[in-house]
Write an enzyme that holds these catalytic residues in place. Structure first.
Site, PDB file in Angstrom:
ATOM      1  N   TYR A  60      17.116  53.993  12.260  1.00  0.00           N
ATOM      2  CA  TYR A  60      17.845  54.554  13.649  1.00  0.00           C
ATOM      3  C   TYR A  60      18.438  53.217  13.906  1.00  0.00           C
ATOM      4  O   TYR A  60      19.595  53.609  14.157  1.00  0.00           O
ATOM      5  CB  TYR A  60      17.061  55.375  14.175  1.00  0.00           C
ATOM      6  CG  TYR A  60      17.500  55.842  15.647  1.00  0.00           C
ATOM      7  CD1 TYR A  60      17.942  57.432  15.053  1.00  0.00           C
ATOM      8  CD2 TYR A  60      17.366  54.975  16.558  1.00  0.00           C
ATOM      9  CE1 TYR A  60      19.021  57.537  16.670  1.00  0.00           C
ATOM     10  CE2 TYR A  60      17.980  55.768  17.565  1.00  0.00           C
ATOM     11  CZ  TYR A  60      18.583  56.994  17.907  1.00  0.00           C
ATOM     12  OH  TYR A  60      18.708  57.716  18.525  1.00  0.00           O
ATOM     13  N   LYS A 120      22.106  52.683  14.482  1.00  0.00           N
ATOM     14  CA  LYS A 120      22.993  52.990  15.246  1.00  0.00           C
ATOM     15  C   LYS A 120      23.301  51.058  15.551  1.00  0.00           C
ATOM     16  O   LYS A 120      25.058  51.035  16.460  1.00  0.00           O
ATOM     17  CB  LYS A 120      22.158  52.856  16.777  1.00  0.00           C
ATOM     18  CG  LYS A 120      21.572  54.226  17.138  1.00  0.00           C
ATOM     19  CD  LYS A 120      22.585  55.047  16.729  1.00  0.00           C
ATOM     20  CE  LYS A 120      22.040  56.631  17.119  1.00  0.00           C
ATOM     21  NZ  LYS A 120      22.882  57.600  17.922  1.00  0.00           N
TER      22      LYS A 120
END
Length: 253
Positions: A154, A158
């Site tokens: 993640y 991002k």
């Protein structure tokens, strides 16, 4: 006619949480809003809320990591609602795990939705923006881009969206298109509830711990992000591009 009336925005991951709040806010700002999510039926309450308030909205089911599905979804929006000139890349998932436990599927799934999905959506929508000579792209990053235990997939996705955003700003600026990213901190959503469950703690306990680290003394809500999106897609934000706005209740980045 105001600067937003008649313009159409697409919000991915729009069925709940941040996406739903963004969709509602953009409708209030005068945009027609296409609410995209994996399950079209899940978008119905958001669309109903917008239309009952006098706005225009369309629910579209799409897997943003599927190239053909994205192409078809964007074409449907253009045909039924109007040419989209605002795109909010909000669709996202978590598959948290420590690096040594993380499977390839957990890595690929997160990359597929966040990075591949944002790429496919932006590529499909940008032609409507460049033809119009005006466009706004906002992608949802996260404070996790700065590093977060148990989220190597993640965090990498991002952080990747920040580089994606800055490059879009360089490539598309001459066509009147801006690209920016928003990096939320602790926002009260289903995703943070799931994070608490993964950690084995009560959600309220996780919130209390987070608040001790947030200068403004509270956790964030989806509306906090929706207000930031509202500014970045506005006519007045035309000289703001390639930026990452941390909406985290204090200095980050």
């Amino acid at each position: 006619m105001s600067s937003t009336n008649g313009r159409v925005a697409i919000v991915t991951g729009g069925a709940r949480g941040i996406g739903a709040a963004v969709a509602g806010r953009l409708s209030a700002d005068g945009f027609g809003v296409a609410v995209l999510d994996l399950d079209e039926e899940a978008c119905a309450p958001v669309v109903r809320g917008i239309t009952e308030a006098g706005g225009k909205a369309l629910a579209v089911g799409v897997d943003v990591a599927d190239e053909k599905a994205v192409k078809d979804a964007v074409a449907r929006v253009a045909e039924q609602l109007g040419a989209p000139t605002v795109l909010v890349n909000n669709a996202g998932i978590t598959r948290d795990n420590l690096l040594f436990k993380m499977s390839v599927d957990e890595w690929d799934s997160v990359m597929g939705v966040h990075l591949r999905g944002s790429f496919l959506m932006t590529r499909a929508v940008q032609r409507y923006m460049t033809e119009a000579g005006w466009g706004r792209i906002v992608s949802l990053s996260s404070t996790s881009a700065l590093g977060n235990r148990g989220q190597v997939n993640y965090a990498a996705a991002k952080a990747g969206l920040q580089g994606f955003t800055k490059t879009l700003a360089i490539e598309l600026g001459k066509f009147g298109v801006t690209a920016n990213a928003i990096a939320p901190g602790f926002i009260e959503t289903d995703m943070t509830v799931a994070t608490a469950a993964r950690m084995g703690v009560e959600f309220e306990q996780l919130k209390k711990a987070a608040v001790t680290q947030i200068p403004v003394g509270r956790t964030g809500t989806p509306d906090d992000i929706a207000h930031a999106v509202s500014f970045l897609v506005s006519e007045g934000a035309g000289f703001v591009s390639g930026q990452v706005l941390y909406v985290a209740g204090g200095p980050r980045g």
